[in-house]
Design a protein around this motif. Structure first.
Motif, mmCIF file in Angstrom:
data_model
loop_
_atom_site.group_PDB
_atom_site.id
_atom_site.type_symbol
_atom_site.label_atom_id
_atom_site.label_comp_id
_atom_site.label_asym_id
_atom_site.label_seq_id
_atom_site.Cartn_x
_atom_site.Cartn_y
_atom_site.Cartn_z
ATOM 1 N N GLU A 30 0.825 -1.206 0.000
ATOM 2 C CA GLU A 30 0.000 0.000 0.000
ATOM 3 C C GLU A 30 0.862 1.261 0.000
ATOM 4 O O GLU A 30 0.673 2.179 -0.799
ATOM 5 N N THR A 31 1.846 1.314 0.904
ATOM 6 C CA THR A 31 2.717 2.486 0.980
ATOM 7 C C THR A 31 3.596 2.580 -0.262
ATOM 8 O O THR A 31 3.836 3.685 -0.784
ATOM 9 N N VAL A 63 13.478 8.461 -6.076
ATOM 10 C CA VAL A 63 12.458 9.403 -5.614
ATOM 11 C C VAL A 63 11.358 8.667 -4.852
ATOM 12 O O VAL A 63 10.928 9.106 -3.779
ATOM 13 N N ALA A 64 10.913 7.528 -5.392
ATOM 14 C CA ALA A 64 9.864 6.760 -4.716
ATOM 15 C C ALA A 64 10.349 6.245 -3.365
ATOM 16 O O ALA A 64 9.598 6.234 -2.382
ATOM 17 N N SER A 65 11.601 5.819 -3.292
ATOM 18 C CA SER A 65 12.145 5.334 -2.019
ATOM 19 C C SER A 65 12.178 6.442 -0.978
ATOM 20 O O SER A 65 11.875 6.213 0.207
ATOM 21 N N ARG A 66 12.557 7.664 -1.404
ATOM 22 C CA ARG A 66 12.553 8.784 -0.455
ATOM 23 C C ARG A 66 11.132 9.082 0.019
ATOM 24 O O ARG A 66 10.897 9.317 1.209
ATOM 25 N N ARG A 67 10.182 9.070 -0.916
ATOM 26 C CA ARG A 67 8.786 9.314 -0.539
ATOM 27 C C ARG A 67 8.312 8.239 0.441
ATOM 28 O O ARG A 67 7.635 8.528 1.420
ATOM 29 N N MET A 68 8.700 6.991 0.156
ATOM 30 C CA MET A 68 8.254 5.901 1.012
ATOM 31 C C MET A 68 8.887 5.994 2.386
ATOM 32 O O MET A 68 8.232 5.745 3.408
ATOM 33 N N ALA A 69 10.161 6.358 2.439
ATOM 34 C CA ALA A 69 10.825 6.505 3.740
ATOM 35 C C ALA A 69 10.137 7.573 4.573
ATOM 36 O O ALA A 69 9.943 7.413 5.793
ATOM 37 N N ASP A 70 9.730 8.665 3.918
ATOM 38 C CA ASP A 70 9.016 9.718 4.649
ATOM 39 C C ASP A 70 7.694 9.204 5.194
ATOM 40 O O ASP A 70 7.332 9.476 6.342
ATOM 41 N N ARG A 73 8.301 6.712 8.124
ATOM 42 C CA ARG A 73 8.640 7.402 9.371
ATOM 43 C C ARG A 73 7.397 8.019 10.013
ATOM 44 O O ARG A 73 7.210 7.944 11.222
ATOM 45 N N ALA A 74 6.546 8.592 9.181
ATOM 46 C CA ALA A 74 5.349 9.238 9.710
ATOM 47 C C ALA A 74 4.374 8.229 10.314
ATOM 48 O O ALA A 74 3.626 8.541 11.238
ATOM 49 N N GLU A 75 4.387 7.003 9.763
ATOM 50 C CA GLU A 75 3.429 5.995 10.229
ATOM 51 C C GLU A 75 4.019 5.030 11.255
ATOM 52 O O GLU A 75 3.329 4.142 11.753
ATOM 53 N N ARG A 76 5.309 5.210 11.590
ATOM 54 C CA ARG A 76 5.994 4.219 12.412
ATOM 55 C C ARG A 76 5.333 4.024 13.776
ATOM 56 O O ARG A 76 5.161 2.898 14.241
#
Length: 413
Positions: A30-31, A63-70, A73-76
């Motif tokens: 999903e993410t 770019v997608a990996s950076r978006r996913m990492a963000d 982190r927000a959902e952790r």
């Protein structure tokens, strides 16, 4: 990027590869799907003005990996609470196994298709998620294609992703015989996408080439991944042979031209040749299935340079086999037309009689359009006019409405 490609074409081809890379590495479908879409949007915005990066795929994955990492982190915090409450979490369930470095891109796309066509989803959700995750279409584009709001389509896609996660689906090739069962669902979904694009069920346009093109592209990928599957080859052949007629299927004003009246010199001969070759090999090498039989019927039509030269007797036999393999009222309708062309309209009308008691079919415009055609051939002008008009009332496709009303007016003269 090949000659003739646009940025949009390139992004659609790369979308499943980016998503597959993220799911394998991070595990959360999903993410990963959200992050992939954000990267595609960024590329569509930046590349036309700044030019393509040296490695478009690498750029998208970064770019997608950076978006996913963000996002992760927000959902952790929320995910950690979830993990304490459940011994097996959605993230664990969607974690990809260790990836084989030599896995082909076609395998990745096939796995994504199998995931998007998970049996826990409805056909409508399977179609929407396939177009979004594998086809690279935006939610807005999918919503426009199916004449619904972007909000409604976003909700449908979101629910589909949640159901996949809740079902414990993993990013890996399912074992047999599950893989074969799931592949049949994938073929059905791709067929639905193609049909919606080829004869739009509603709206002002007869064709939606974004859908037919995407269905053909994805079916080619499935065929490369499963070259020995006769039904995959049959579906691809059916799509090519059907789409080959598109240039001759409408007039300049967008009105419908029926098969018998089409200028066959305008058909896409490359698609015809490829389709005939595909179905010829499939019929000689694999067990016969419904897609192969439909493709064989389309091939017989394509081999006639004029409508009058069509081998209707062969088509009757192919429909007889198709009704045995995959009985369906819509198949019977087409079979009745073929029988009428060989044995006369009365024989075709007799085949329709058992279908008149089917409440669902009685409300479908095609039943009445076929009946009108056969009544016209039989000389029953009043009956044909009534059936053409009823068919026009039942379809929400404007080109079909115009064609049916025009046919009724012509017969009534």
């Amino acid at each position: 990027m090949t000659d003739g490609d646009t940025v949009e074409d390139l992004l659609r081809r790369l979308a499943p590869r980016v998503l597959a890379a993220l799911v394998r590495h991070h595990g959360n479908f999903e993410t990963a799907e959200d992050a992939t879409q954000e990267a595609l949007l960024a590329a569509a915005t930046q590349w036309p003005g700044h030019g393509l990066p040296d490695s478009p795929l690498g750029w998208l994955i970064r770019v997608a990996s950076r978006r996913m990492a963000d996002q992760v982190r927000a959902e952790r915090a929320g995910r950690q609470r979830e993990e304490r409450d459940h011994s097996r979490t959605p993230r664990d369930e969607l974690r990809a196994p260790a990836a084989d470095a030599q896995r082909r891109d076609t395998d990745d796309t096939l796995i994504l298709l199998l995931l998007c066509c998970h049996p826990s989803l409805t056909p409508a959700s399977q179609v929407a998620l396939t177009l979004r995750a594998v086809g690279g279409l935006t939610t807005a584009e999918i919503a426009r294609a199916f004449l619904t709001t972007e909000t409604t389509m976003a909700q449908r896609i979101s629910r589909a992703r949640q159901r996949i996660r809740a079902a414990g689906a993993a990013f890996r090739m399912p074992p047999e015989p599950e893989r074969s069962r799931r592949l049949r669902v994938v073929l059905h979904v791709l067929y639905l996408i193609f049909n919606e694009g080829y004869t739009a069920m509603s709206g002002p346009s007869l064709h939606r080439t974004d859908l037919t093109g995407e269905a053909i592209r994805l079916t080619r990928i499935v065929h490369r991944a499963s070259p020995g599957d006769g039904e995959v080859a049959g579906l691809l052949a059916l799509m090519l042979l059907t789409d080959a007629r598109r240039p001759a299927r409408t007039r300049p004003d967008g009105s419908l031209v029926p098969l018998a009246e089409q200028d066959r010199t305008r058909w896409n001969r490359e698609f015809v040749t490829d389709g005939v070759d595909l179905i010829s090999r499939a019929l000689s090498e694999a067990p016969v299935g419904p897609y192969q039989l439909q493709a064989a019927i389309a091939a017989v039509h394509s081999e006639a340079t004029r409508a009058e030269e069509t081998d209707w007797a062969q088509i009757v036999e192919l429909y007889r086999l198709l009704e045995q393999v995959a009985p369906n009222p819509m198949v019977t309708l087409s079979h009745a037309v073929a029988v009428a062309m060989v044995h006369g309209p009365a024989a075709g009308l007799a085949m329709l009689e058992p279908l008149t008691g089917d409440d669902q079919l009685a409300g479908h415009h095609r039943m009445h359009a076929v009946r009108a055609q056969l009544l016209e051939l039989a000389g029953d002008r009043a009956g044909a006019v009534e059936s053409y008009r009823r068919a026009a009332r039942l379809t929400s496709s404007l080109p079909e409405q115009h064609y049916l009303h025009g046919r009724a007016a012509r017969v009534a003269r």
